[in-house]
Design a protein around this motif. Structure first.
Motif, short mmCIF file in Angstrom:
data_model
loop_
_atom_site.label_atom_id
_atom_site.label_comp_id
_atom_site.label_asym_id
_atom_site.label_seq_id
_atom_site.Cartn_x
_atom_site.Cartn_y
_atom_site.Cartn_z
N ILE A 82 6.41 13.68 -0.93
CA ILE A 82 6.80 12.30 -1.24
C ILE A 82 5.76 11.34 -0.67
O ILE A 82 5.45 11.36 0.52
N VAL A 83 5.21 10.52 -1.56
CA VAL A 83 4.28 9.46 -1.17
C VAL A 83 5.14 8.21 -1.01
O VAL A 83 5.66 7.67 -1.99
N ALA A 84 5.30 7.78 0.22
CA ALA A 84 6.24 6.70 0.54
C ALA A 84 5.68 5.32 0.24
O ALA A 84 4.50 5.05 0.49
N GLU A 85 6.55 4.47 -0.29
CA GLU A 85 6.25 3.05 -0.45
C GLU A 85 7.02 2.22 0.57
O GLU A 85 6.55 1.20 1.03
N SER A 86 8.23 2.70 0.90
CA SER A 86 9.05 2.00 1.89
C SER A 86 10.02 2.99 2.53
O SER A 86 10.25 4.07 2.00
N VAL A 92 16.30 6.28 4.62
CA VAL A 92 16.02 6.37 3.19
C VAL A 92 14.53 6.08 3.01
O VAL A 92 14.04 5.06 3.50
N VAL A 93 13.83 6.97 2.31
CA VAL A 93 12.42 6.80 2.00
C VAL A 93 12.29 6.69 0.49
O VAL A 93 12.77 7.56 -0.24
N ARG A 94 11.65 5.61 0.03
CA ARG A 94 11.41 5.41 -1.40
C ARG A 94 9.94 5.60 -1.69
O ARG A 94 9.09 5.20 -0.91
N GLY A 95 9.64 6.22 -2.84
CA GLY A 95 8.25 6.39 -3.23
C GLY A 95 8.14 7.21 -4.49
O GLY A 95 8.99 7.12 -5.38
N THR A 96 7.10 8.03 -4.55
CA THR A 96 6.89 8.90 -5.69
C THR A 96 6.70 10.33 -5.19
O THR A 96 6.22 10.56 -4.09
N MET A 143 0.84 -1.18 0.00
CA MET A 143 0.00 0.00 0.00
C MET A 143 0.88 1.23 0.00
O MET A 143 1.77 1.38 0.82
N SER A 144 0.66 2.14 -0.92
CA SER A 144 1.42 3.39 -0.97
C SER A 144 0.64 4.47 -0.25
O SER A 144 -0.57 4.58 -0.41
N ALA A 145 1.33 5.25 0.52
CA ALA A 145 0.69 6.34 1.25
C ALA A 145 1.75 7.33 1.66
O ALA A 145 2.92 7.01 1.71
N ALA A 146 1.30 8.55 1.93
CA ALA A 146 2.23 9.46 2.57
C ALA A 146 2.57 8.79 3.89
O ALA A 146 1.72 8.16 4.51
N GLY A 167 21.68 0.86 17.98
CA GLY A 167 21.99 0.05 16.80
C GLY A 167 20.77 -0.67 16.30
O GLY A 167 19.79 -0.87 17.02
N GLY A 168 20.82 -1.02 15.06
CA GLY A 168 19.73 -1.74 14.43
C GLY A 168 19.45 -1.19 13.06
O GLY A 168 19.90 -0.09 12.70
N ALA A 169 18.73 -1.96 12.26
CA ALA A 169 18.34 -1.55 10.92
C ALA A 169 17.02 -2.23 10.59
O ALA A 169 16.87 -3.44 10.83
N THR A 170 16.10 -1.46 10.04
CA THR A 170 14.78 -1.98 9.73
C THR A 170 14.27 -1.35 8.44
O THR A 170 14.52 -0.17 8.20
N THR A 171 13.56 -2.14 7.64
CA THR A 171 12.83 -1.63 6.49
C THR A 171 11.33 -1.79 6.77
O THR A 171 10.90 -2.83 7.25
N TRP A 172 10.59 -0.74 6.46
CA TRP A 172 9.13 -0.76 6.57
C TRP A 172 8.57 -0.63 5.17
O TRP A 172 9.05 0.18 4.37
N ARG A 173 7.52 -1.39 4.87
CA ARG A 173 6.77 -1.25 3.61
C ARG A 173 5.38 -0.78 3.98
O ARG A 173 4.73 -1.37 4.83
N PHE A 174 4.95 0.29 3.31
CA PHE A 174 3.65 0.90 3.63
C PHE A 174 2.61 0.48 2.62
O PHE A 174 2.90 0.24 1.47
#
Length: 185
Positions: free
Chosen positions: A165-169, A110-114, A1-4, A178-185
């Motif tokens: 930016i409308v974020a996808e991830s 880092v935020v990826r989207g449109t 799901m893509s969303a701001a 410390g730590g690293a995480t990716t979120w998908r919206f």
């Protein structure tokens, strides 16, 4: 799901990228709280010495074009402005896919989207007020873009159009603990 990012998606997938080191999944709420607290550009105010934000767009040949920008985090999403004749403006008109990266004292993100160009006069005026806290910009005569007596050379000549930016991830790397995480919206 893509969303701001701040639209509160009903589902959010989190992937822990630091299981190799037995580090916990980062909390998206902690990241957004850090963004809500602000990330000023003055030397000594961010990581490593100040924050840096970079926008990546796609050139016509599919290659990345990376440029520094003065991004804002407002209402749970990133905003930026640029002229339509700049390389990033031309790239976004052809292909709105982009990524924004930001380094702060506590995390890298880092935020990826449109990128969506925003032309609603009330929204443009509200964003102009946010930028005007650090840069004396104002809404231009059209009511749909910004102008000012000066800007970063990479923004091109006015008018400067406002983008959200409308974020996808999003992927965050925590500096401490410390730590690293990716979120998908």
């Amino acid at each position: 799901m893509s969303a701001a990012v701040g639209d509160g998606p009903t589902t959010m997938d989190a992937t822990n990228l630091a299981t190799l080191y037995d580090l916990p999944t980062l909390d998206w709420g902690t990241i957004t709280a850090g963004l809500d607290a602000g990330f000023p550009q003055a030397p000594g105010s961010g990581g490593p010495n100040r924050h840096s934000s970079w926008l990546t767009t796609l050139d016509a040949d599919g290659g990345p074009h990376v440029t520094g920008i003065g991004a804002l985090w407002v209402d749970g999403t990133f905003w930026f402005e640029t002229g339509e004749r700049t390389r990033k403006g031309r790239n976004l008109a052809r292909d709105p896919r982009c990524a924004l990266s930001l380094a702060t004292e506590k995390f890298d993100l880092v935020v990826r989207g449109t990128a969506e160009q925003v032309t609603d006069p009330a929204t443009v005026a509200r964003m102009a007020a946010h930028w005007a806290e650090d840069w004396p910009c104002r809404v231009d005569d059209s009511g749909t873009a910004l102008t000012a007596d000066f800007s970063a050379p990479s923004a091109g000549r006015p008018p400067w159009h406002v983008y959200r930016i409308v974020a996808e991830s999003a992927t965050a790397l925590s500096i401490a603990p410390g730590g690293a995480t990716t979120w998908r919206f």
